[in-house]
Design an enzyme around this catalytic site. Structure first.
Site, mmCIF file in Angstrom:
data_model
loop_
_atom_site.group_PDB
_atom_site.id
_atom_site.type_symbol
_atom_site.label_atom_id
_atom_site.label_comp_id
_atom_site.label_asym_id
_atom_site.label_seq_id
_atom_site.Cartn_x
_atom_site.Cartn_y
_atom_site.Cartn_z
ATOM 1 N N SER A 169 0.802 -1.231 0.000
ATOM 2 C CA SER A 169 0.000 0.000 0.000
ATOM 3 C C SER A 169 0.828 1.270 0.000
ATOM 4 C CB SER A 169 -0.938 0.010 1.206
ATOM 5 O OG SER A 169 -1.984 -0.912 1.026
ATOM 6 N N LYS B 137 0.470 3.511 -3.013
ATOM 7 C CA LYS B 137 -0.732 4.318 -3.255
ATOM 8 C C LYS B 137 -0.449 5.811 -3.421
ATOM 9 C CE LYS B 137 -3.666 0.957 -0.871
ATOM 10 N NZ LYS B 137 -4.420 0.645 0.362
ATOM 11 N N TYR C 214 -3.407 -3.245 -10.207
ATOM 12 C CA TYR C 214 -3.252 -2.910 -8.781
ATOM 13 C C TYR C 214 -2.412 -3.969 -8.067
ATOM 14 C CZ TYR C 214 -4.488 -2.160 -3.878
ATOM 15 O OH TYR C 214 -4.442 -1.966 -2.520
ATOM 16 N N TYR D 81 -4.624 4.651 7.757
ATOM 17 C CA TYR D 81 -5.926 3.985 7.876
ATOM 18 C C TYR D 81 -6.703 4.499 9.089
ATOM 19 C CZ TYR D 81 -3.588 0.970 4.516
ATOM 20 O OH TYR D 81 -2.900 0.506 3.433
ATOM 21 N N VAL E 55 1.379 -3.488 4.234
ATOM 22 C CA VAL E 55 1.295 -4.727 5.017
ATOM 23 C C VAL E 55 2.539 -5.595 4.898
ATOM 24 C CG1 VAL E 55 -1.223 -4.792 5.035
ATOM 25 C CG2 VAL E 55 0.027 -5.916 3.176
#
Length: 390
Positions: free
Chosen positions: A63, A66, A188, A240, A258
């Site tokens: 992530s 992103k 992705y 998050y 992660v």
């Protein structure tokens, strides 16, 4: 060992004993990593990479891709086009939550999975390979070296990615994703499987810190406005459902992954990255967070701490054959312009009627347009002839 590297090593040694959390298990390839890996790196304005620990170990970006794919799409499409399909609000929910805006179907922001898939769906390209190459080119420019995809992790991501496919199908039903679902999600999965080291991430973070210019290569990767917009969203959404407390405690725009990485940005100061695979309940690296928090505290990098250099620029007065010269250094924002005007007002009041005061702004690191307008208009009203040189 230089003093900054020594600080990094001290922080790493202090955090090393924390064994809370566990590696991500829902992606099989990530579950097999060595949980004791630990690394830390920073990059400052001169482009020097300082790193300690397992700083040459590669891991997938996950992530943490992103923000950089968001930067890519912002550069291609513009902010207005992105906001039509993806929001910019904190979700307060886990990264993989199935939660879309009522009525529009927009995901909350580009940092959660749904928003990232929608963002990736906006990348130009005829097929997965072409879109992946476009993303790789941008992320490689941020890192200052050619990056590559870990094919084993990609296959693992794709095999176990049904939840992300469900999110994509739901968004496509609202028209948020125009590309075929498999094209969007497979791109992705590949972007998340790009390999990096903690050194790469520190360089990538520093490129955002310095307004889109990679301090190692001196290449402009994205416009300053794009970097600013990405950091704005990272500030409120990057960690998050822990983003609010992160901003309170650490005060830096950040993004986690992660695989165990955390990158953070101290604007105009440092790009920071840490790596430790053990995650907490939010999906953030336990030791990675602790490392960045400790560095932010020790180096005074909290975004909302007062920075006197912004409101108090360096003002040097020098007498020359041409008259008095006022040399400005630092950053000239609105508050700084006010201070400069006070100094010039005092000088003008004491100067002879025919005196000329030269204001030399050529060594300013940065000057804001509104500050320059205010400064020039006020200079005209002072009781002396003042010339401004940029």
């Amino acid at each position: 060992m230089d003093p900054i590297t020594a600080v990094l090593q001290d922080v790493l040694d202090e955090i090393r004993g924390d064994d809370r959390g566990a590696p991500a298990s829902y992606i099989p390839e990530l579950a097999t990593v060595d949980p004791d890996r630990l690394a830390f790196g920073v990059v400052g304005p001169r482009g020097r990479i300082r790193s300690v620990g397992d700083d040459e170990v590669e891991f997938t970006i996950q992530s943490m891709s992103k923000p950089f794919v968001l930067a890519h799409v912002l550069a291609e499409r513009g902010l207005t086009a992105v906001l039509e399909r993806v929001g910019a609000e904190p979700s307060g929910e886990p990264f993989n939550a199935i939660s879309l805006e009522e009525g529009s179907g927009r995901p909350a922001n580009p940092m959660v999975n749904a928003g990232a898939i929608a963002t990736t769906g906006m990348v130009s390209g005829a097929d997965v390979d072409e879109r992946t190459e476009s993303i790789l080119t941008t992320l490689s420019a941020f890192a200052g070296r050619r990056l590559r995809v870990d094919e084993d992790v990609y296959r693992s991501e794709s095999t176990t990615g049904d939840r992300n496919r469900a999110l994509a199908h739901l968004m496509r039903s609202y028209g948020i994703i125009e590309a075929p679902v498999e094209l969007a999600v497979e791109t992705y999965f590949r972007q998340c499987s790009i390999l990096v080291t903690v050194r790469d991430l520190a360089v990538m973070a520093s490129t955002l810190a310095f307004g889109g210019v990679n301090p190692v290569t001196d290449e402009r990767v994205v416009d300053e406005r794009v970097a600013r917009d990405v950091l704005s969203i990272m500030s409120s959404c990057g960690m998050y459902d822990f983003s609010g407390e992160w901003l309170l405690r650490v005060g830096l725009p950040a993004k986690s992954g992660v695989s165990g990485g955390v990158l953070a940005v101290a604007p105009s100061q440092f790009g920071v990255a840490a790596f430790s695979p053990r995650l907490d309940e939010h999906g953030n690296s336990v030791r990675g967070q602790a490392i960045v928090e400790a560095l932010s505290d020790r180096m005074g990098m909290h975004l909302l701490e007062p920075h006197e250099s912004i409101s108090h620029p360096v003002v040097d007065a020098v007498d020359t054959d041409e008259g008095r010269v006022i040399r400005l250094n630092g950053e000239l924002g609105y508050a700084a312009a006010e201070r400069v005007l006070v100094v010039l007002g005092d000088m003008a009041a004491m100067a002879p009627p025919d005196a000329v005061i030269l204001v030399d702004g050529r060594e300013l690191a940065r000057s804001h347009p509104a500050a320059m307008v205010a400064l020039r208009s006020e200079l005209e009203a002072l009781p002396a002839t003042i010339r401004f040189v940029e």
